[in-house]
Each structure stands twice: as structure tokens, then as C-alpha cells.
Write a protein that holds these residues in place. Structure first.
Motif, PDB file in Angstrom:
ATOM      1  N   SER A  12       0.815  -1.215   0.000  1.00 38.68           N
ATOM      2  CA  SER A  12       0.000   0.000   0.000  1.00 38.68           C
ATOM      3  C   SER A  12       0.850   1.267   0.000  1.00 38.68           C
ATOM      4  O   SER A  12       0.332   2.349  -0.263  1.00 38.68           O
ATOM      5  CB  SER A  12      -0.943   0.006   1.200  1.00 38.68           C
ATOM      6  OG  SER A  12      -0.208   0.053   2.400  1.00 38.68           O
ATOM      7  N   ASN A  13       2.141   1.161   0.286  1.00 38.20           N
ATOM      8  CA  ASN A  13       3.021   2.338   0.247  1.00 38.20           C
ATOM      9  C   ASN A  13       3.219   2.773  -1.200  1.00 38.20           C
ATOM     10  O   ASN A  13       3.320   1.948  -2.099  1.00 38.20           O
ATOM     11  CB  ASN A  13       4.368   2.022   0.890  1.00 38.20           C
ATOM     12  CG  ASN A  13       4.260   1.848   2.382  1.00 38.20           C
ATOM     13  OD1 ASN A  13       3.311   2.296   2.995  1.00 38.20           O
ATOM     14  ND2 ASN A  13       5.232   1.182   2.970  1.00 38.20           N
ATOM     15  N   SER A  14       3.299   4.078  -1.401  1.00 38.26           N
ATOM     16  CA  SER A  14       3.443   4.626  -2.749  1.00 38.26           C
ATOM     17  C   SER A  14       4.428   5.795  -2.725  1.00 38.26           C
ATOM     18  O   SER A  14       4.437   6.570  -1.774  1.00 38.26           O
ATOM     19  CB  SER A  14       2.084   5.106  -3.250  1.00 38.26           C
ATOM     20  OG  SER A  14       2.219   5.855  -4.428  1.00 38.26           O
ATOM     21  N   PRO A  15       5.216   5.947  -3.793  1.00 36.06           N
ATOM     22  CA  PRO A  15       6.140   7.088  -3.863  1.00 36.06           C
ATOM     23  C   PRO A  15       5.475   8.352  -4.392  1.00 36.06           C
ATOM     24  O   PRO A  15       6.098   9.398  -4.462  1.00 36.06           O
ATOM     25  CB  PRO A  15       7.203   6.592  -4.841  1.00 36.06           C
ATOM     26  CG  PRO A  15       6.462   5.699  -5.769  1.00 36.06           C
ATOM     27  CD  PRO A  15       5.435   5.009  -4.899  1.00 36.06           C
ATOM     28  N   LEU A  16       4.202   8.270  -4.755  1.00 36.25           N
ATOM     29  CA  LEU A  16       3.531   9.366  -5.443  1.00 36.25           C
ATOM     30  C   LEU A  16       3.557  10.674  -4.646  1.00 36.25           C
ATOM     31  O   LEU A  16       4.094  11.676  -5.113  1.00 36.25           O
ATOM     32  CB  LEU A  16       2.081   8.973  -5.768  1.00 36.25           C
ATOM     33  CG  LEU A  16       1.249  10.053  -6.437  1.00 36.25           C
ATOM     34  CD1 LEU A  16       1.800  10.355  -7.821  1.00 36.25           C
ATOM     35  CD2 LEU A  16      -0.199   9.645  -6.515  1.00 36.25           C
ATOM     36  N   TRP A  17       2.993  10.678  -3.450  1.00 38.90           N
ATOM     37  CA  TRP A  17       2.826  11.937  -2.728  1.00 38.90           C
ATOM     38  C   TRP A  17       4.147  12.506  -2.238  1.00 38.90           C
ATOM     39  O   TRP A  17       4.325  13.733  -2.235  1.00 38.90           O
ATOM     40  CB  TRP A  17       1.831  11.779  -1.580  1.00 38.90           C
ATOM     41  CG  TRP A  17       0.459  11.567  -2.139  1.00 38.90           C
ATOM     42  CD1 TRP A  17      -0.289  10.436  -2.071  1.00 38.90           C
ATOM     43  CD2 TRP A  17      -0.287  12.501  -2.922  1.00 38.90           C
ATOM     44  NE1 TRP A  17      -1.460  10.601  -2.758  1.00 38.90           N
ATOM     45  CE2 TRP A  17      -1.490  11.867  -3.293  1.00 38.90           C
ATOM     46  CE3 TRP A  17      -0.064  13.796  -3.354  1.00 38.90           C
ATOM     47  CZ2 TRP A  17      -2.459  12.488  -4.056  1.00 38.90           C
ATOM     48  CZ3 TRP A  17      -1.032  14.419  -4.116  1.00 38.90           C
ATOM     49  CH2 TRP A  17      -2.208  13.775  -4.458  1.00 38.90           C
ATOM     50  N   THR A  18       5.077  11.664  -1.820  1.00 40.96           N
ATOM     51  CA  THR A  18       6.361  12.212  -1.363  1.00 40.96           C
ATOM     52  C   THR A  18       7.096  12.887  -2.520  1.00 40.96           C
ATOM     53  O   THR A  18       7.690  13.957  -2.331  1.00 40.96           O
ATOM     54  CB  THR A  18       7.244  11.118  -0.737  1.00 40.96           C
ATOM     55  OG1 THR A  18       7.369  10.028  -1.643  1.00 40.96           O
ATOM     56  CG2 THR A  18       6.672  10.637   0.581  1.00 40.96           C
ATOM     57  N   LEU A  19       7.034  12.289  -3.708  1.00 39.77           N
ATOM     58  CA  LEU A  19       7.711  12.904  -4.859  1.00 39.77           C
ATOM     59  C   LEU A  19       6.982  14.151  -5.349  1.00 39.77           C
ATOM     60  O   LEU A  19       7.622  15.145  -5.693  1.00 39.77           O
ATOM     61  CB  LEU A  19       7.848  11.887  -5.997  1.00 39.77           C
ATOM     62  CG  LEU A  19       8.936  10.846  -5.813  1.00 39.77           C
ATOM     63  CD1 LEU A  19       8.897   9.803  -6.914  1.00 39.77           C
ATOM     64  CD2 LEU A  19      10.311  11.502  -5.781  1.00 39.77           C
ATOM     65  N   VAL A  20       5.674  14.119  -5.373  1.00 40.01           N
ATOM     66  CA  VAL A  20       4.916  15.282  -5.853  1.00 40.01           C
ATOM     67  C   VAL A  20       5.118  16.473  -4.912  1.00 40.01           C
ATOM     68  O   VAL A  20       5.432  17.584  -5.354  1.00 40.01           O
ATOM     69  CB  VAL A  20       3.416  14.929  -5.998  1.00 40.01           C
ATOM     70  CG1 VAL A  20       2.578  16.175  -6.213  1.00 40.01           C
ATOM     71  CG2 VAL A  20       3.208  13.952  -7.145  1.00 40.01           C
ATOM     72  N   ILE A  21       4.951  16.249  -3.622  1.00 38.47           N
ATOM     73  CA  ILE A  21       5.080  17.353  -2.654  1.00 38.47           C
ATOM     74  C   ILE A  21       6.508  17.885  -2.623  1.00 38.47           C
ATOM     75  O   ILE A  21       6.725  19.104  -2.598  1.00 38.47           O
ATOM     76  CB  ILE A  21       4.608  16.897  -1.261  1.00 38.47           C
ATOM     77  CG1 ILE A  21       3.100  16.652  -1.291  1.00 38.47           C
ATOM     78  CG2 ILE A  21       4.953  17.918  -0.194  1.00 38.47           C
ATOM     79  CD1 ILE A  21       2.552  15.969  -0.057  1.00 38.47           C
ATOM     80  N   SER A  22       7.489  16.984  -2.637  1.00 34.37           N
ATOM     81  CA  SER A  22       8.879  17.464  -2.611  1.00 34.37           C
ATOM     82  C   SER A  22       9.227  18.209  -3.899  1.00 34.37           C
ATOM     83  O   SER A  22       9.979  19.196  -3.860  1.00 34.37           O
ATOM     84  CB  SER A  22       9.847  16.304  -2.359  1.00 34.37           C
ATOM     85  OG  SER A  22       9.741  15.341  -3.374  1.00 34.37           O
ATOM     86  N   ASN A  23       8.686  17.791  -5.049  1.00 35.83           N
ATOM     87  CA  ASN A  23       8.933  18.518  -6.303  1.00 35.83           C
ATOM     88  C   ASN A  23       8.306  19.906  -6.275  1.00 35.83           C
ATOM     89  O   ASN A  23       8.919  20.872  -6.736  1.00 35.83           O
ATOM     90  CB  ASN A  23       8.386  17.723  -7.504  1.00 35.83           C
ATOM     91  CG  ASN A  23       9.461  16.914  -8.173  1.00 35.83           C
ATOM     92  OD1 ASN A  23      10.442  17.454  -8.644  1.00 35.83           O
ATOM     93  ND2 ASN A  23       9.278  15.613  -8.192  1.00 35.83           N
ATOM     94  N   ILE A  24       7.107  20.008  -5.735  1.00 37.62           N
ATOM     95  CA  ILE A  24       6.459  21.327  -5.642  1.00 37.62           C
ATOM     96  C   ILE A  24       7.269  22.250  -4.731  1.00 37.62           C
ATOM     97  O   ILE A  24       7.542  23.399  -5.077  1.00 37.62           O
ATOM     98  CB  ILE A  24       5.006  21.178  -5.151  1.00 37.62           C
ATOM     99  CG1 ILE A  24       4.155  20.503  -6.234  1.00 37.62           C
ATOM    100  CG2 ILE A  24       4.417  22.531  -4.775  1.00 37.62           C
ATOM    101  CD1 ILE A  24       2.779  20.090  -5.767  1.00 37.62           C
TER     102      ILE A  24
END
Length: 189
Positions: A39-51
Motif C-alpha cells: 500500500s506504500n506509494s512514492p507518489l505523494w512524497t515525490l509530488v510534494i517534494s517537487n512542488i
């Protein structure tokens, strides 16, 4: 040590805020290992850190478009790669779930048939000592059948949860991308 303290002198409040957001994303990504839980995903950590990283770079007066494009492209690649293996995992786990359901049905049917034969044999000989003896004889005779049946079911394949082997690589890649953002934030200022 002077390099770090001199870097902090150039930071504004927004620089600190975006740095904290990226560091928090890095800590969350370290805590949510992709190999341990599907269930872990890299999506939100990468999106938020990129923003946060892009906002930080917009406050820096020097030309930083190359860093932004490279890290955005690599982050997108990491997210697409993750969802591609997620589709493969879901398909494999559906197949394994179907296989497990078939194994359960066969095992239940076999157990019911074996119990029906034992009951019929016990009833035929009149129960009591002779009935227990008949049931024991059926248990001894069915051990070979049990081993062949369960050997066949094992031959059909693994029915446990499937984790794609690339999960560890994607996890390291995500952590390196966010760490690169942090290093660039110190290097550029």
C-alpha cells in the motif's frame, strides 16, 4: 561546518519552509518502504517534494531550470515505473487469488469426501470399536492420496501475495531523488 552555516545565512523564511517540507518528505519516504507494504506509494512524497523544490528554486536568482527539469523528469519516470509494476502486481495477485480459491475449493471438497467415506464406513460396520478401526484404516490409506493431492496443489504455483522485485530499486531511486533535491537546495544558495 562553515559551508553549512554560510548556506543558512542566505536562506529566507520561505527557503527554510520549503527545505523543511522536502526533508519531511525524505523522512516519510524512508519510513514507508515500498518493499515491506504494497500500500506504500512514492507518489505523494515525490509530488510534494517537487512542488516545494520548484518553489524554492523560484526564489533563487540564478538560472536553475536544468535542475528543475531533470528532477521533474526523473520523478515522473519513477512514478510511472511504480504504477507500471503496480499493474503487474495486481494482475499477478488476482491470478494468485484465483489459484488460492481453486486450491481451497479442492481441499474443502476432498476433506468433505474423505469425511463422508469415513462416516459411511463407520456406519456400515456398526460404529463402536469396529467403526473407529475402519476410520483409522481410511486415515492410513488416505495419507498417500493426501500427499499426492497436496503435492499437486503445490505444483500449481505460489498463491501468496506477490511483490515485484523492482520495488526495492524504486524505493532507493525515490530516496535518492529527494536527497538530491536537499543537496541542490544547499548547493545553489
Amino acid at each position: 561546518m562553515d559551508i553549512i552555516t554560510s548556506q543558512f545565512q542566505k536562506f529566507t523564511f520561505l527557503s527554510y519552509l520549503t527545505l523543511i517540507v522536502v526533508v519531511l518528505c525524505y523522512l516519510v519516504s524512508l519510513g514507508s518502504n515500498l518493499k515491506e507494504d504494497r500500500s506504500n506509494s512514492p507518489l505523494w512524497t515525490l509530488v510534494i517534494s517537487n512542488i516545494a523544490f520548484n518553489y524554492f528554486l523560484s526564489t533563487v536568482p540564478i538560472y536553475t531550470d536544468t535542475y528543475t527539469k531533470a528532477l521533474f523528469l526523473l520523478s515522473t519516470f519513477c512514478i510511472v515505473w511504480y504504477f507500471w509494476i503496480k499493474v503487474n502486481e495486481n494482475q499477478e495477485n488476482e491470478d494468485r487469488g484465483f489459484l488460492q480459491s481453486g486450491k481451497d475449493t479442492i481441499t474443502k471438497g476432498y476433506g468433505n469426501a474423505k469425511q463422508a467415506v469415513k462416516n459411511k464406513a463407520s456406519k456400515t460396520v456398526g460404529g463402536g470399536f469396529l467403526g473407529d478401526l475402519a476410520e483409522s484404516a481410511i486415515d492410513i490409506g488416505s495419507k498417500k492420496t493426501d500427499s499426492k493431492l497436496f503435492g499437486f496443489l503445490d505444483f500449481l504455483g505460489d498463491s501468496g501475495e506477490y511483490f515485484h522485485p523492482s520495488r526495492g530499486t524504486i524505493n532507493r531511486f525515490r530516496n535518492l531523488l529527494i536527497l538530491a533535491m536537499i543537496i541542490i537546495m544547499f548547493y545553489i544558495t
